[in-house]
Motif scaffolding. Sequence first.
Motif, PDB file in Angstrom:
ATOM      1  N   VAL A  33       0.861  -1.183   0.000  1.00  0.00           N
ATOM      2  CA  VAL A  33       0.000   0.000   0.000  1.00  0.00           C
ATOM      3  C   VAL A  33       0.896   1.231   0.000  1.00  0.00           C
ATOM      4  CG1 VAL A  33      -1.704   1.331   1.299  1.00  0.00           C
ATOM      5  CG2 VAL A  33      -1.887  -1.164   1.183  1.00  0.00           C
ATOM      6  N   PRO A  34       0.779   2.079  -1.027  1.00  0.00           N
ATOM      7  CA  PRO A  34       1.599   3.292  -1.054  1.00  0.00           C
ATOM      8  C   PRO A  34       1.200   4.247   0.068  1.00  0.00           C
ATOM      9  CG  PRO A  34       0.508   2.911  -3.180  1.00  0.00           C
ATOM     10  CD  PRO A  34      -0.075   1.948  -2.189  1.00  0.00           C
ATOM     11  N   GLY A  35       2.183   4.925   0.626  1.00  0.00           N
ATOM     12  CA  GLY A  35       1.894   5.952   1.617  1.00  0.00           C
ATOM     13  C   GLY A  35       2.202   5.550   3.039  1.00  0.00           C
ATOM     14  N   ILE A  36       2.518   4.275   3.269  1.00  0.00           N
ATOM     15  CA  ILE A  36       2.971   3.842   4.587  1.00  0.00           C
ATOM     16  C   ILE A  36       4.411   3.408   4.408  1.00  0.00           C
ATOM     17  CG2 ILE A  36       2.714   2.166   6.432  1.00  0.00           C
ATOM     18  CD1 ILE A  36      -0.168   2.526   6.344  1.00  0.00           C
ATOM     19  N   ASP A  37       5.320   4.271   4.862  1.00  0.00           N
ATOM     20  CA  ASP A  37       6.747   4.017   4.659  1.00  0.00           C
ATOM     21  C   ASP A  37       7.300   3.000   5.658  1.00  0.00           C
ATOM     22  OD1 ASP A  37       6.585   5.884   2.643  1.00  0.00           O
ATOM     23  OD2 ASP A  37       7.438   7.511   3.840  1.00  0.00           O
ATOM     24  N   ALA A  38       6.893   3.096   6.917  1.00  0.00           N
ATOM     25  CA  ALA A  38       7.305   2.156   7.961  1.00  0.00           C
ATOM     26  C   ALA A  38       8.822   2.023   8.054  1.00  0.00           C
ATOM     27  CB  ALA A  38       6.652   0.789   7.733  1.00  0.00           C
ATOM     28  N   ASP A  39       9.497   3.154   8.116  1.00  0.00           N
ATOM     29  CA  ASP A  39      10.967   3.164   8.136  1.00  0.00           C
ATOM     30  C   ASP A  39      11.564   2.362   9.284  1.00  0.00           C
ATOM     31  OD1 ASP A  39      11.033   4.717   5.845  1.00  0.00           O
ATOM     32  OD2 ASP A  39      11.353   6.604   6.928  1.00  0.00           O
TER      33      ASP A  39
END
Length: 106
Positions: A33-39
């Motif tokens: 899902v684009p928009g959740i980077d979860a670095d």
Amino acid sequence: MAKIKYIEFDGREHEIEVKNGLSVMEGAVRHNVPGIDADCGGACACATCHVYVDEDFLDVTGRPSAMEESMLDFAENVQPNSRLSCQIRVSDDLDGLIVRLPENQH
């Protein structure tokens, strides 16, 4: 398992079945899902999985912990319904959850 709808800032929707015990963030990452980077990978050490929880689910998702609240200080455009999706554990009670993504995660 719960169906969760992720709505990108531009309105594109992704409805995904996420296994119980995973986090809302893990469901997004596993399904690209684009928009959740979860670095930070879900360690509550960044704010790059910031979401806005639908008002109907605020009681079910609960309140952010003190640590989560401090990390939300690093997110942009924090609202009363802001949460870090890494801190929301999926259960059957979250079936139908809607989370909206902010414009960016920096």
